[in-house]
Design an enzyme around this catalytic site. Sequence first.
Site, PDB file in Angstrom:
ATOM      1  N   CYS A   7       0.858  -1.455  -0.165  1.00  0.00           N
ATOM      2  CA  CYS A   7      -0.223   0.172   0.270  1.00  0.00           C
ATOM      3  C   CYS A   7       0.607   1.374  -0.659  1.00  0.00           C
ATOM      4  CB  CYS A   7      -1.293   0.130   1.483  1.00  0.00           C
ATOM      5  SG  CYS A   7      -1.554  -1.712   1.623  1.00  0.00           S
ATOM      6  N   HIS A  47      -9.164   4.250  -1.434  1.00  0.00           N
ATOM      7  CA  HIS A  47      -7.739   3.313  -1.182  1.00  0.00           C
ATOM      8  C   HIS A  47      -7.577   2.368  -2.696  1.00  0.00           C
ATOM      9  CE1 HIS A  47      -3.554   1.964   0.244  1.00  0.00           C
ATOM     10  NE2 HIS A  47      -4.940   1.090   1.564  1.00  0.00           N
TER      11      HIS A  47
END
Lengths: 388, 135, 349
Positions: free
Chosen positions: A87, A336
């Site tokens: 991420c 996200h």
Amino acid sequence: MRDVAVIGVGLTQFGELWEKSFRELIAEAGAKAILDSGISGKEVDAMYVGSMSSGRFIGQEHIGALVADASGFSFAHVPSTRVEGACASGGLAVRQGYLAVASGMHDVVVVGGIEKMNDVGGTSATETLATAADQEWEAFFGATFPGIYAMIATRHMHDYGTTREQMAQVAVKNHMNGVLNPYAQYRKEISLDAVLNATMVAYPLGLLDCSPVSDGAASIVLCAAEKAKKYTNKAVKIIAAGQASDTLALHARENICTLQATVHAAKMAYKQANLTPKDIDLAEVHDCFTIAEICAIEDLGFVKKGEGGKAIDNRITTRDGSLPVNTSGGLKAKGHPVGATGVAQVIEIALQLRGDAEKRQVPDARIGLAHNVGGSGATCTVHILEAM
Amino acid sequence: MGEAVARFWREIPQRYNFMGNKCGSCERIFFPPREACPFCRRKSMGKMQEVQLTGKGEVVTYTIIHVGPEEFEEQVPYPIAIIKLEEGPQITGQIVDCSIDDIHIGLKVESTFRRIQAEGYTGAIYYGYKFKKCE
Amino acid sequence: MEEVGIVSYGANIPRYRIKTEEIASVWGKDGRSISEGLGISEKSVPSVDQDTATISVEAARAALKRCAINPKDIGAIYIGSESHPYAVKPTGTIVGEAIGATPDLMVADFEFACKAGTAAIQTCMGLVLSGMIRYGLAIGADTSQAAPGDALEYSAAAGGAAFIIGKDQIVARINHTCSFTTDTPDFWRRAERKYPSHGGRFTGAPAYFKHITSCAANMMNHMGTKPDDYDYAVFHQPNGKFPIAVAQKLGFSFEQIKQGLIVSFIGNTYSGASPIGLSSVLDVAKPGDRIFVTSYGSGAGSDSFDLTVTDAIKDLKRKNAPSIAQMVADKEYISYGVYAKITDLLYWE
């Protein structure tokens, strides 16, 4: 080393973008950033793109070349490199672009971040995200990615008395900010009760403690600060680019509640910028789960370890607080798309420092920080930006 | 998916029997075993010794998984914990054979041999450690 | 002839239980009368992460915890079961690796319906007596399958026991063993079928009763004994009624079989049934106690054993592993819905 400026930014809508392909998304973000910067395509010296798992999400690797091709740079034969750090892939791409310009190797670099997560089913997306954890010693035994952050939360509650309400308030706050962000996946407020009563995902984290599965892309144009004026009067300077790593598995860390990669990346960044946490006017932090924002504001040095929950109660991090955090809506409300996140965070800070953040503008913002985390804290980048 | 078996097979000593190792320089114990001690690095090279751990320890933190991966769907809600083993290393594992309400930080646990995953109905079955409350 | 016998033992019974009445209610039957008819009030059920391999490993580890044997001295592992997790790939290698007995040992999986575990004991006895191995590990374990709605569903249960067979530190000397074998198709499961089939009432007189009584009578003939000479007797227990009836037929009292009669509380653990019964007796046995065991496996055959408990049982650290009584008491009830889910009745593609 020379100073580096962000001279252009471009974002796509974040969300479930059924009509848009991976290629369309990255081309759109890149084109917006280049148009915003005032450079011509011919001036692009190199490209860096962050993507966590295009291989699992769309069955496509070799993303560096694909992005150059999709954005029209294949016939210019521009060097294009994909970077990956789960991420934190976007944050890593920003830092690679920064280093390329700072070193003098390149004058103009386009940085992108992208993830197209909704082309696979929800279960598959969750399992792909879990590849950021230790597959052999965490995931193999049934630990999910939310489960790993939930274990941080359980221990944080035990050691510091942090409550589920305090975590829930992070989601409430970030949704309030998301309402004002036209690119956000969720532009609606949620109540504390809704967060607390949401379906449990991994105790103590409910569904609304978790950031969503998103599609989206983000792009920025970097150039040598001394040449920024040539293209734009909206440039902001990157004054620090910190990065650190830690054990892949959460269990291997002595202190479960402290993300040492954040602590060390922040230390590196503060040192480079010659600043302290007190000098930061606003921050975008990695709130993949609500507990992650609480840990982040502690590990970045904004509050003492263990006082992240109280900081939420005291409204320090709201848009009108002393340190606004995640004015974009954060990962929670803005969405996200993992590879895009680190780049999008830098964009929010740049917009705020430029005074272009519209209804969510923080008055007099001069210095902002972007904090991007990979996995449960095995990779972290911290960038500090300053208005020019 | 039959080709994935080697990756599991290689780790049978750890998954079945808690085979870890010890740095001959600083005596720190590692599980899973490490190629070199991250604290002593070159001083530890060639001095890492195998040690079998007891599989006993206590809960450092835990979660209750309500949304599980496909292979674990039938078991939800199930507890996953970080266990600090008696010898020092911390590992992640599932806690079985007890009520969710009994799980707390500090709970003493010991290992039990269980089926962890299977590759569908035709692939290999992978066994290993889970934990249960110490009597 | 040299002595051979049990050096240590251990067992494992999964914690989940389902009541006979719960199963009966799903099929619209009278649970109380079925429970009384079978002499089974509830049965053990494996959780999704338990199978014959995990039960065997836990039972073998329990046996090793009770004695001071180095697992490397175990020269053979034979596991009897009709629910080996793989049709091709041994359970014994998993157990061998998990207890640290590999690689210098002989391993094979056995199948002879419910008596494969006692057949494993006999095989280990032969290898120990011949001097080919020092210790042998014999295990009987099952996670028995039963088709939904079949009469077997009330009894098919999960559990197993392991015995270390050797010549030194014997806690129960095996004075003699003999078998009685015929070709009698009373119960079977065809290759690649999920659930077994059976001959209904044919499983009684010509199968269970004929083989056990013949084998037991042969044993007492060989040994010149009569039922009164034994302190305990264990018979294969597919339900709570058959072992009591066969004991009566042979002249054993209920008192003699009571300690080894576990089926009423956990159901029929198939290959694990006689071994668990014997384990329960060993949990309480004193030096000098004489034990009579006769297993039964469909298809069909019986194995009889005549054992004498030795002084060494006092040195066996029996408390190092849970007793059968403790495992019977440690339980959690589940509904038929959960049972259907975890025993794979809901499989679809």
